[in-house]
Scaffold this motif. Structure first.
Motif, PDB file in Angstrom:
ATOM      1  N   ARG A  74       1.799   8.723   4.646  1.00 48.02           N
ATOM      2  CA  ARG A  74       2.803   8.198   5.344  1.00 48.02           C
ATOM      3  C   ARG A  74       3.512   9.407   6.227  1.00 48.02           C
ATOM      4  O   ARG A  74       4.079   9.094   7.445  1.00 48.02           O
ATOM      5  CB  ARG A  74       3.615   7.211   5.064  1.00 48.02           C
ATOM      6  N   VAL A  75       3.472  10.624   5.793  1.00 47.76           N
ATOM      7  CA  VAL A  75       3.961  11.659   6.358  1.00 47.76           C
ATOM      8  C   VAL A  75       3.042  12.946   6.254  1.00 47.76           C
ATOM      9  O   VAL A  75       1.902  12.686   5.361  1.00 47.76           O
ATOM     10  CB  VAL A  75       5.150  12.341   5.595  1.00 47.76           C
ATOM     11  N   SER A  76       3.067  13.965   6.884  1.00 48.44           N
ATOM     12  CA  SER A  76       2.242  15.187   6.681  1.00 48.44           C
ATOM     13  C   SER A  76       2.214  15.461   5.198  1.00 48.44           C
ATOM     14  O   SER A  76       2.955  15.909   4.580  1.00 48.44           O
ATOM     15  CB  SER A  76       2.662  16.183   7.695  1.00 48.44           C
ATOM     16  N   CYS A  77       0.910  15.639   4.804  1.00 48.09           N
ATOM     17  CA  CYS A  77       0.610  15.720   3.352  1.00 48.09           C
ATOM     18  C   CYS A  77      -0.740  16.592   3.222  1.00 48.09           C
ATOM     19  O   CYS A  77      -1.698  16.144   4.067  1.00 48.09           O
ATOM     20  CB  CYS A  77       0.492  14.440   2.733  1.00 48.09           C
ATOM     21  N   CYS A  78      -0.871  17.356   2.336  1.00 46.62           N
ATOM     22  CA  CYS A  78      -2.196  18.064   1.890  1.00 46.62           C
ATOM     23  C   CYS A  78      -2.149  18.130   0.378  1.00 46.62           C
ATOM     24  O   CYS A  78      -1.053  18.205  -0.238  1.00 46.62           O
ATOM     25  CB  CYS A  78      -2.252  19.353   2.847  1.00 46.62           C
TER      26      CYS A  78
ATOM     27  N   SER B  73      -2.804  15.371  -3.447  1.00 47.91           N
ATOM     28  CA  SER B  73      -1.634  14.403  -3.669  1.00 47.91           C
ATOM     29  C   SER B  73      -1.808  13.237  -2.987  1.00 47.91           C
ATOM     30  O   SER B  73      -2.804  12.588  -2.929  1.00 47.91           O
ATOM     31  CB  SER B  73      -0.561  15.290  -3.023  1.00 47.91           C
ATOM     32  N   ASP B  74      -0.615  12.406  -2.775  1.00 50.19           N
ATOM     33  CA  ASP B  74      -0.554  11.186  -2.265  1.00 50.19           C
ATOM     34  C   ASP B  74      -1.275  10.971  -0.933  1.00 50.19           C
ATOM     35  O   ASP B  74      -1.254  11.646  -0.096  1.00 50.19           O
ATOM     36  CB  ASP B  74       0.804  10.850  -2.018  1.00 50.19           C
ATOM     37  N   THR B  75      -2.303  10.017  -1.110  1.00 52.77           N
ATOM     38  CA  THR B  75      -3.292   9.788  -0.289  1.00 52.77           C
ATOM     39  C   THR B  75      -4.075   8.373  -0.519  1.00 52.77           C
ATOM     40  O   THR B  75      -4.024   7.820  -1.448  1.00 52.77           O
ATOM     41  CB  THR B  75      -4.188  10.852  -0.296  1.00 52.77           C
TER      42      THR B  75
ATOM     43  N   GLU C 258      -3.307   0.417   0.055  1.00 56.96           N
ATOM     44  CA  GLU C 258      -3.483   0.753   1.279  1.00 56.96           C
ATOM     45  C   GLU C 258      -2.520   0.760   2.303  1.00 56.96           C
ATOM     46  O   GLU C 258      -2.413   1.530   3.024  1.00 56.96           O
ATOM     47  CB  GLU C 258      -4.701  -0.443   1.736  1.00 56.96           C
ATOM     48  N   TYR C 259      -1.490  -0.357   1.774  1.00 53.24           N
ATOM     49  CA  TYR C 259      -0.248  -0.305   2.743  1.00 53.24           C
ATOM     50  C   TYR C 259       0.686   0.800   2.774  1.00 53.24           C
ATOM     51  O   TYR C 259       1.028   1.046   3.673  1.00 53.24           O
ATOM     52  CB  TYR C 259       0.270  -1.934   2.506  1.00 53.24           C
ATOM     53  N   THR C 260       0.669   1.285   1.368  1.00 51.81           N
ATOM     54  CA  THR C 260       1.652   2.443   1.084  1.00 51.81           C
ATOM     55  C   THR C 260       0.875   3.710   1.425  1.00 51.81           C
ATOM     56  O   THR C 260       1.600   4.815   0.834  1.00 51.81           O
ATOM     57  CB  THR C 260       2.255   2.167  -0.250  1.00 51.81           C
ATOM     58  N   PHE C 261      -0.260   3.782   1.521  1.00 46.87           N
ATOM     59  CA  PHE C 261      -0.868   4.943   1.714  1.00 46.87           C
ATOM     60  C   PHE C 261      -1.261   5.661   0.472  1.00 46.87           C
ATOM     61  O   PHE C 261      -1.057   6.752   0.198  1.00 46.87           O
ATOM     62  CB  PHE C 261      -0.398   6.072   2.897  1.00 46.87           C
ATOM     63  N   HIS C 262      -1.529   4.844  -0.689  1.00 47.51           N
ATOM     64  CA  HIS C 262      -1.962   5.522  -1.916  1.00 47.51           C
ATOM     65  C   HIS C 262      -3.384   5.085  -2.648  1.00 47.51           C
ATOM     66  O   HIS C 262      -3.909   4.443  -1.566  1.00 47.51           O
ATOM     67  CB  HIS C 262      -0.784   4.888  -2.936  1.00 47.51           C
ATOM     68  N   SER C 263      -3.448   5.454  -3.626  1.00 47.18           N
ATOM     69  CA  SER C 263      -4.898   5.031  -4.162  1.00 47.18           C
ATOM     70  C   SER C 263      -4.931   4.259  -5.365  1.00 47.18           C
ATOM     71  O   SER C 263      -3.748   4.396  -6.047  1.00 47.18           O
ATOM     72  CB  SER C 263      -5.681   6.269  -4.227  1.00 47.18           C
TER      73      SER C 263
ATOM     74  N   SER D  57       5.328   8.205 -10.123  1.00 48.70           N
ATOM     75  CA  SER D  57       5.379   8.286  -8.433  1.00 48.70           C
ATOM     76  C   SER D  57       6.874   7.926  -8.188  1.00 48.70           C
ATOM     77  O   SER D  57       7.750   8.596  -8.738  1.00 48.70           O
ATOM     78  CB  SER D  57       4.727   6.928  -7.945  1.00 48.70           C
ATOM     79  N   ALA D  58       7.261   7.406  -6.779  1.00 52.86           N
ATOM     80  CA  ALA D  58       8.340   7.459  -6.281  1.00 52.86           C
ATOM     81  C   ALA D  58       9.861   7.414  -7.313  1.00 52.86           C
ATOM     82  O   ALA D  58      10.646   8.153  -7.323  1.00 52.86           O
ATOM     83  CB  ALA D  58       8.550   6.455  -5.071  1.00 52.86           C
ATOM     84  N   THR D  59       9.670   6.275  -8.171  1.00 60.41           N
ATOM     85  CA  THR D  59      10.640   6.061  -8.967  1.00 60.41           C
ATOM     86  C   THR D  59      10.286   6.471 -10.572  1.00 60.41           C
ATOM     87  O   THR D  59       9.460   6.173 -10.873  1.00 60.41           O
ATOM     88  CB  THR D  59      10.841   4.544  -9.321  1.00 60.41           C
ATOM     89  N   PRO D  60      11.047   7.473 -10.910  1.00 62.44           N
ATOM     90  CA  PRO D  60      10.883   8.020 -12.361  1.00 62.44           C
ATOM     91  C   PRO D  60      11.167   7.016 -13.358  1.00 62.44           C
ATOM     92  O   PRO D  60      11.827   5.933 -13.180  1.00 62.44           O
ATOM     93  CB  PRO D  60      11.855   9.167 -12.561  1.00 62.44           C
ATOM     94  N   SER D  61      10.550   7.277 -14.550  1.00 63.61           N
ATOM     95  CA  SER D  61      10.785   6.430 -15.562  1.00 63.61           C
ATOM     96  C   SER D  61      11.344   7.127 -16.713  1.00 63.61           C
ATOM     97  O   SER D  61      11.402   8.371 -16.826  1.00 63.61           O
ATOM     98  CB  SER D  61       9.391   5.543 -15.914  1.00 63.61           C
TER      99      SER D  61
END
Length: 305
Positions: A143-147, A211-213, A244-249, A12-16
């Protein structure tokens, strides 16, 4: 005809150190489709010996960096290597503006034609079609337009049973039979009945990329019984409020969706960097939907007829 998915990134956002940002290559026949293009995607394509110049279309789910920051580098390298084949880029509003600005200030004038296709990420609609497949958008809640994207093979021709075919049939008549039609004589009477000389077509395969949702059941009709479902699983279910807060699953939510949609297989990915060991996410998902796998870098998943 090949129908297989290559995983290039699952973080996710931060790579490892061991997980790159989201990117996948779907191969259908001799066509390569890139789905998302996080930072480092070009290096991953090279590492796993995917010929990036063969990519004909790129699909970007949304404009968070871990899903598209690798685009400019990939496109620039295609240009530097003198690509001439046209390339189509599908993405949400703003993607063309961002890339055009980069091209402007780097004085990049491509050696190939790049066509932008702006998507309405709020609807389920067809955005692509070629000889073999269609691609539809899947509305996500982020949190942004996403599909997401649904790749589906077109219906295949019926199989001819050679031992039952009369020897007087012409090539155009054989094509009609493969397409499901009967052969008629000059008076309009059935000369050869399709059901007598053909069998059912091979299964048309399907892949859904979510994707992110947030957990979103209203897409169930669109992904119903797909062969392979990829769904983000950023967190374990004990962090459902954070999801839920970060719009993820969560992994459990992804598996619940797979179960309700009666899909054949589930891939989970987009893992938070907090999880060094992904086993708990896999175990959590498998408690709900057993046929679940991790979307790990370098993994190839084939979908059979």
């Amino acid at each position: 005809m090949d129908f297989e998915l290559k995983i290039l990134g699952s973080s996710s956002a931060t790579p490892s150190p061991n997980r790159n940002h989201t990117a996948q290559v779907l191969t259908i026949g001799n066509q390569l489709y890139l789905i998302d293009c996080g930072e480092g995607t070009l290096m991953q394509l090279m590492r796993y010996k995917v010929k990036h110049q063969r990519i004909s279309s790129i699909f970007i789910s949304h404009l968070h960096g871990d899903h598209f920051f690798g685009l400019f580098g990939l496109l620039s390298t295609m240009h530097l290597q003198q690509r001439t084949a046209p390339l189509s880029l599908y993405g949400p509003p703003g993607l063309a503006d961002i890339l055009t600005l980069q091209f402007k200030y780097s004085n990049t004038q491509f050696s190939f034609k790049l066509t932008f296709h702006e998507l309405d990420t709020t609807v389920h609609t067809q955005i692509f079609e070629d000889k073999y497949i269609t691609v539809h958008t899947l509305p996500m809640q982020h949190r942004v337009s996403c599909c997401g994207f649904l790749f589906r093979e077109k219906p295949k021709p019926r199989h001819l049973v050679k031992s039952k075919l009369p020897n007087f049939l012409t090539p155009p008549q054989l094509i009609k039979l493969k397409n499901g039609a009967d052969i008629l004589d000059d008076s309009g009477q059935i000369l050869v009945r399709n059901a007598d000389v053909t069998t059912h077509p091979s299964h048309s395969r399907s892949y859904a990329f979510c994707s992110d949702t947030r957990y979103k059941e209203d897409i169930l009709p669109y992904i119903w019984q797909v062969d392979l479902l990829y769904h983000e699983a950023t967190f374990l279910d004990n962090m459902r409020e954070r999801a839920e807060y970060t719009f993820h699953s969560t992994a459990r939510q992804a598996a619940t969706l797979a179960l309700k949609a009666q899909v054949k297989r589930l891939l989970i990915g987009h893992f938070s960097a907090r999880y060094k060991d992904l086993t708990p996410l896999l175990e959590e998902a498998k408690e709900v939907f057993d046929n679940t796998n991790l979307a790990l870098e370098g993994k190839t998943i084939g979908i059979l007829d």
